[in-house]
Design a protein around this motif. Sequence first.
Motif, PDB file in Angstrom:
ATOM      1  N   PHE A   1     -24.465   2.020  -8.382  1.00  0.00           N
ATOM      2  CA  PHE A   1     -24.399   1.750  -6.945  1.00  0.00           C
ATOM      3  C   PHE A   1     -22.946   1.803  -6.500  1.00  0.00           C
ATOM      4  O   PHE A   1     -22.088   1.186  -7.113  1.00  0.00           O
ATOM      5  CB  PHE A   1     -25.026   0.390  -6.626  1.00  0.00           C
TER       6      PHE A   1
ATOM      7  N   LEU B   1     -26.689   2.397 -16.102  1.00  0.00           N
ATOM      8  CA  LEU B   1     -26.969   2.215 -17.533  1.00  0.00           C
ATOM      9  C   LEU B   1     -28.297   2.909 -17.823  1.00  0.00           C
ATOM     10  O   LEU B   1     -29.345   2.438 -17.381  1.00  0.00           O
ATOM     11  CB  LEU B   1     -27.048   0.712 -17.855  1.00  0.00           C
ATOM     12  N   ASN B   2     -28.247   4.003 -18.526  1.00  0.00           N
ATOM     13  CA  ASN B   2     -29.453   4.789 -18.820  1.00  0.00           C
ATOM     14  C   ASN B   2     -30.324   4.999 -17.576  1.00  0.00           C
ATOM     15  O   ASN B   2     -29.900   5.673 -16.652  1.00  0.00           O
ATOM     16  CB  ASN B   2     -30.225   4.160 -19.970  1.00  0.00           C
TER      17      ASN B   2
ATOM     18  N   CYS C   1     -36.554  -3.209  -8.799  1.00  0.00           N
ATOM     19  CA  CYS C   1     -36.822  -2.875 -10.206  1.00  0.00           C
ATOM     20  C   CYS C   1     -36.885  -4.120 -11.087  1.00  0.00           C
ATOM     21  O   CYS C   1     -37.735  -4.239 -11.946  1.00  0.00           O
ATOM     22  CB  CYS C   1     -35.731  -1.961 -10.755  1.00  0.00           C
ATOM     23  N   HIS C   2     -35.952  -5.053 -10.859  1.00  0.00           N
ATOM     24  CA  HIS C   2     -35.796  -6.150 -11.818  1.00  0.00           C
ATOM     25  C   HIS C   2     -36.822  -7.270 -11.662  1.00  0.00           C
ATOM     26  O   HIS C   2     -36.964  -8.088 -12.559  1.00  0.00           O
ATOM     27  CB  HIS C   2     -34.365  -6.702 -11.774  1.00  0.00           C
TER      28      HIS C   2
ATOM     29  N   VAL D   1     -21.983  -2.665 -15.023  1.00  0.00           N
ATOM     30  CA  VAL D   1     -23.288  -1.992 -15.102  1.00  0.00           C
ATOM     31  C   VAL D   1     -23.695  -1.468 -13.722  1.00  0.00           C
ATOM     32  O   VAL D   1     -24.141  -0.329 -13.590  1.00  0.00           O
ATOM     33  CB  VAL D   1     -24.375  -2.937 -15.670  1.00  0.00           C
ATOM     34  N   VAL D   2     -23.493  -2.290 -12.688  1.00  0.00           N
ATOM     35  CA  VAL D   2     -23.897  -1.882 -11.336  1.00  0.00           C
ATOM     36  C   VAL D   2     -23.050  -0.701 -10.847  1.00  0.00           C
ATOM     37  O   VAL D   2     -23.569   0.245 -10.269  1.00  0.00           O
ATOM     38  CB  VAL D   2     -23.813  -3.071 -10.351  1.00  0.00           C
TER      39      VAL D   2
ATOM     40  N   ILE E   1     -23.124  -1.345  -2.029  1.00  0.00           N
ATOM     41  CA  ILE E   1     -22.862  -2.779  -2.194  1.00  0.00           C
ATOM     42  C   ILE E   1     -21.345  -2.939  -2.251  1.00  0.00           C
ATOM     43  O   ILE E   1     -20.705  -2.439  -3.178  1.00  0.00           O
ATOM     44  CB  ILE E   1     -23.473  -3.321  -3.501  1.00  0.00           C
TER      45      ILE E   1
ATOM     46  N   VAL F   1     -31.923  -4.765  -3.086  1.00  0.00           N
ATOM     47  CA  VAL F   1     -31.539  -3.621  -3.916  1.00  0.00           C
ATOM     48  C   VAL F   1     -32.039  -3.741  -5.359  1.00  0.00           C
ATOM     49  O   VAL F   1     -32.550  -2.775  -5.918  1.00  0.00           O
ATOM     50  CB  VAL F   1     -29.991  -3.441  -3.928  1.00  0.00           C
ATOM     51  N   CYS F   2     -31.931  -4.895  -5.967  1.00  0.00           N
ATOM     52  CA  CYS F   2     -32.176  -5.019  -7.409  1.00  0.00           C
ATOM     53  C   CYS F   2     -33.612  -5.443  -7.726  1.00  0.00           C
ATOM     54  O   CYS F   2     -34.192  -4.982  -8.708  1.00  0.00           O
ATOM     55  CB  CYS F   2     -31.230  -6.037  -8.039  1.00  0.00           C
TER      56      CYS F   2
ATOM     57  N   SER G   1     -33.599  -9.842 -18.308  1.00  0.00           N
ATOM     58  CA  SER G   1     -32.361 -10.395 -18.849  1.00  0.00           C
ATOM     59  C   SER G   1     -31.272 -10.574 -17.790  1.00  0.00           C
ATOM     60  O   SER G   1     -30.367 -11.367 -17.973  1.00  0.00           O
ATOM     61  CB  SER G   1     -31.827  -9.505 -19.973  1.00  0.00           C
ATOM     62  N   VAL G   2     -31.366  -9.856 -16.661  1.00  0.00           N
ATOM     63  CA  VAL G   2     -30.340 -10.022 -15.616  1.00  0.00           C
ATOM     64  C   VAL G   2     -30.308 -11.453 -15.099  1.00  0.00           C
ATOM     65  O   VAL G   2     -29.304 -11.889 -14.565  1.00  0.00           O
ATOM     66  CB  VAL G   2     -30.535  -9.070 -14.401  1.00  0.00           C
TER      67      VAL G   2
ATOM     68  N   ARG H   1     -19.631 -12.475 -18.208  1.00  0.00           N
ATOM     69  CA  ARG H   1     -20.915 -11.930 -17.790  1.00  0.00           C
ATOM     70  C   ARG H   1     -20.845 -11.342 -16.370  1.00  0.00           C
ATOM     71  O   ARG H   1     -21.417 -10.289 -16.093  1.00  0.00           O
ATOM     72  CB  ARG H   1     -21.987 -13.023 -17.879  1.00  0.00           C
TER      73      ARG H   1
ATOM     74  N   MET I   1     -30.999   2.988 -15.253  1.00  0.00           N
ATOM     75  CA  MET I   1     -30.529   2.307 -14.037  1.00  0.00           C
ATOM     76  C   MET I   1     -29.437   3.123 -13.344  1.00  0.00           C
ATOM     77  O   MET I   1     -28.454   3.493 -13.973  1.00  0.00           O
ATOM     78  CB  MET I   1     -29.988   0.919 -14.380  1.00  0.00           C
TER      79      MET I   1
ATOM     80  N   PRO J   1     -35.005  -4.927 -16.900  1.00  0.00           N
ATOM     81  CA  PRO J   1     -35.262  -6.119 -17.716  1.00  0.00           C
ATOM     82  C   PRO J   1     -34.975  -7.442 -16.990  1.00  0.00           C
ATOM     83  O   PRO J   1     -34.101  -7.522 -16.151  1.00  0.00           O
ATOM     84  CB  PRO J   1     -34.304  -5.937 -18.905  1.00  0.00           C
TER      85      PRO J   1
ATOM     86  N   VAL K   1     -39.566  -3.132 -14.200  1.00  0.00           N
ATOM     87  CA  VAL K   1     -38.961  -1.817 -14.466  1.00  0.00           C
ATOM     88  C   VAL K   1     -37.588  -2.027 -15.105  1.00  0.00           C
ATOM     89  O   VAL K   1     -37.241  -1.415 -16.113  1.00  0.00           O
ATOM     90  CB  VAL K   1     -38.836  -0.976 -13.167  1.00  0.00           C
TER      91      VAL K   1
END
Length: 108
Positions: free
Chosen positions: A85, A79-80, A45-46, A74-75, A90, A41-42, A54-55, A67, A82, A52, A50
């Motif tokens: 889900f 976030l903008n 992009c990550h 966020v998931v 999930i 899933v992630c 930083s994840v 964290r 993103m 960041p 696409v």
Amino acid sequence: MQKQYKSMRLLAMASLIFLGVSPSVASERYWKDGQQAYTQVCAYCHNIGVGPDSVKIKFPDDAVAFRTNNIIQVVRHGLNAMPAFRKTEIDDATLRDLAHGLATGKIK
Ligand code: HEC
């Protein structure tokens, strides 16, 4: 009599739906573990820039719980650019494992 029978049947059907379907939707695991969900899933992009990098930052022990919850938020909310889900994409247990795995630097 006929009418009463009908409403009892409806009630029986409704409770079947409630007992049979709702709890399994809430607790079913769709993924083997967080790593599998991340890869499917992630990473899409990550791992290609696409989303960041930083994840994947490993957090110090005393910040892991914070964290982990931050990633879950966020998931679930997006976030903008993103998307969010849902639990049907999930499940909670997998997401917790995934977020904890990212926060502790264990997910690749
Ligand atoms: C469709 C592409 C896409 C997918 C799929 C995606 N993300 Fe993101 N993600 C992004 C983008 C783009 C951002 C940057 C959003 C911003 O800051 O504007 C982002 C930001 C984030 C952030 C905030 C940055 C940070 O390091 O705190 C986290 C956490 C995150 N994503 C986790 C995930 C997880 C976990 C998954 C898988 C469940 C996932 N993302 C799936 C595109 C995606």
